[in-house]
Design a protein around this motif. Structure first.
Motif, mmCIF file in Angstrom:
data_model
loop_
_atom_site.group_PDB
_atom_site.id
_atom_site.type_symbol
_atom_site.label_atom_id
_atom_site.label_comp_id
_atom_site.label_asym_id
_atom_site.label_seq_id
_atom_site.Cartn_x
_atom_site.Cartn_y
_atom_site.Cartn_z
ATOM 1 N N ASP A 1 -4.618 -16.285 -7.956
ATOM 2 C CA ASP A 1 -5.167 -15.006 -8.411
ATOM 3 C C ASP A 1 -4.138 -13.879 -8.428
ATOM 4 O O ASP A 1 -4.471 -12.711 -8.353
ATOM 5 C CB ASP A 1 -6.395 -14.606 -7.596
ATOM 6 N N ILE A 2 -2.887 -14.225 -8.558
ATOM 7 C CA ILE A 2 -1.826 -13.255 -8.774
ATOM 8 C C ILE A 2 -1.726 -13.028 -10.288
ATOM 9 O O ILE A 2 -1.896 -13.954 -11.074
ATOM 10 C CB ILE A 2 -0.492 -13.776 -8.186
ATOM 11 N N THR B 1 0.622 -8.008 -9.868
ATOM 12 C CA THR B 1 -0.596 -7.437 -9.295
ATOM 13 C C THR B 1 -1.308 -8.540 -8.520
ATOM 14 O O THR B 1 -1.373 -9.677 -8.977
ATOM 15 C CB THR B 1 -1.531 -6.903 -10.402
ATOM 16 N N TYR B 2 -1.818 -8.154 -7.357
ATOM 17 C CA TYR B 2 -2.577 -9.107 -6.541
ATOM 18 C C TYR B 2 -3.868 -8.442 -6.132
ATOM 19 O O TYR B 2 -3.881 -7.530 -5.309
ATOM 20 C CB TYR B 2 -1.750 -9.536 -5.328
ATOM 21 N N ALA C 1 -4.894 -7.984 -2.341
ATOM 22 C CA ALA C 1 -3.953 -7.334 -1.424
ATOM 23 C C ALA C 1 -4.698 -6.412 -0.468
ATOM 24 O O ALA C 1 -5.694 -5.778 -0.826
ATOM 25 C CB ALA C 1 -2.910 -6.555 -2.204
ATOM 26 N N TYR D 1 3.965 -7.614 1.682
ATOM 27 C CA TYR D 1 4.034 -8.877 0.950
ATOM 28 C C TYR D 1 5.474 -9.153 0.535
ATOM 29 O O TYR D 1 6.221 -8.221 0.234
ATOM 30 C CB TYR D 1 3.139 -8.835 -0.289
ATOM 31 N N LEU E 1 3.743 -15.778 -3.195
ATOM 32 C CA LEU E 1 3.474 -14.508 -2.530
ATOM 33 C C LEU E 1 3.046 -14.763 -1.094
ATOM 34 O O LEU E 1 2.101 -15.514 -0.842
ATOM 35 C CB LEU E 1 2.375 -13.754 -3.285
ATOM 36 N N GLU F 1 2.074 -12.967 2.773
ATOM 37 C CA GLU F 1 1.537 -11.748 3.400
ATOM 38 C C GLU F 1 2.004 -11.681 4.853
ATOM 39 O O GLU F 1 2.038 -12.696 5.545
ATOM 40 C CB GLU F 1 0.009 -11.824 3.342
ATOM 41 N N ALA G 1 -0.653 -16.500 -2.508
ATOM 42 C CA ALA G 1 -0.948 -16.649 -3.936
ATOM 43 C C ALA G 1 0.281 -17.242 -4.604
ATOM 44 O O ALA G 1 1.405 -17.068 -4.132
ATOM 45 C CB ALA G 1 -1.299 -15.304 -4.556
#
Length: 196
Positions: free
Chosen positions: A43-44, A73-74, A77, A82, A146, A148, A181
């Protein structure tokens, strides 16, 4: 025509070697067969300069790609930090990826900015290196991972772009844990001298 068990076994061994042992000389194992495979973490959103918004796994013409870093865009978030890593697991060629993984970008992004989408003013640990015409041989996957974390990391800058292992880097140097992601797009590079 019935195929004997012996021929079936030989066929299985040949297929296994083609898939998993194609390039024994590559020092870094390709553990990311397809970054779009696990739908729950794709879902990135990636907007590529010169192309626009992409869907995971989309093929892109090399001639369309601009030189600016992609907008990332994530939508999931949160108020954390990140790290985004972009690599090409098919460098220098998809048949013989001796440079697997080619490191294209490492960037640190604050969560609220990632919700809105990056604007090019983020801290690049490794400056963006766009896909290159020199990577002319075959299909190349450009993958984004990605991670976190709770605070801004102290980054170790890799000494080279070739044979970069994103998993080892994330685990050993940053203690980032699992990928939050992932995403990829594909460029089918034509061999030199082939037109159209």
């Amino acid at each position: 025509m019935k195929i004997s068990l012996g021929w079936k076994l030989i066929l299985v061994i040949v297929i296994y070697q083609c898939i998993f042992l194609d390039d024994a000389s590559s020092e870094v194992k390709d553990y990311t067969i397809d970054a779009c495979y696990i739908k729950s973490i794709t879902d990135i959103l990636v907007e590529l300069d010169g192309v626009g918004s992409l869907t995971c796994g989309q093929s892109v013409e090399f001639s369309q790609i601009g030189r600016k870093p992609p907008k990332i865009t994530y939508k999931n978030a949160v108020s954390k930090w990140y790290t985004l890593i972009m690599v090409d697991p098919d460098a220098s060629s998809s048949r013989h990826p001796h440079d697997r993984y080619w490191l294209h970008w490492i960037v640190s992004i604050e969560g609220q900015k990632l919700l809105r989408g990056t604007d090019g003013n983020e801290y690049s640990v490794v400056e963006y290196n766009p896909p290159s015409a020199e990577a002319y041989n075959g299909r190349h996957r450009y993958q984004f991972f990605l991670y976190e974390h709770d605070y801004i990391s102290t980054y170790i800058v890799p000494s080279k772009r070739s044979q970069f292992d994103p998993r080892e880097y994330a685990e050993s140097y940053l203690a980032l844990g699992n990928v939050r992601a992932q995403f990829q797009f594909v460029i089918e590079h034509k061999p030199r001298g082939v037109r159209g």
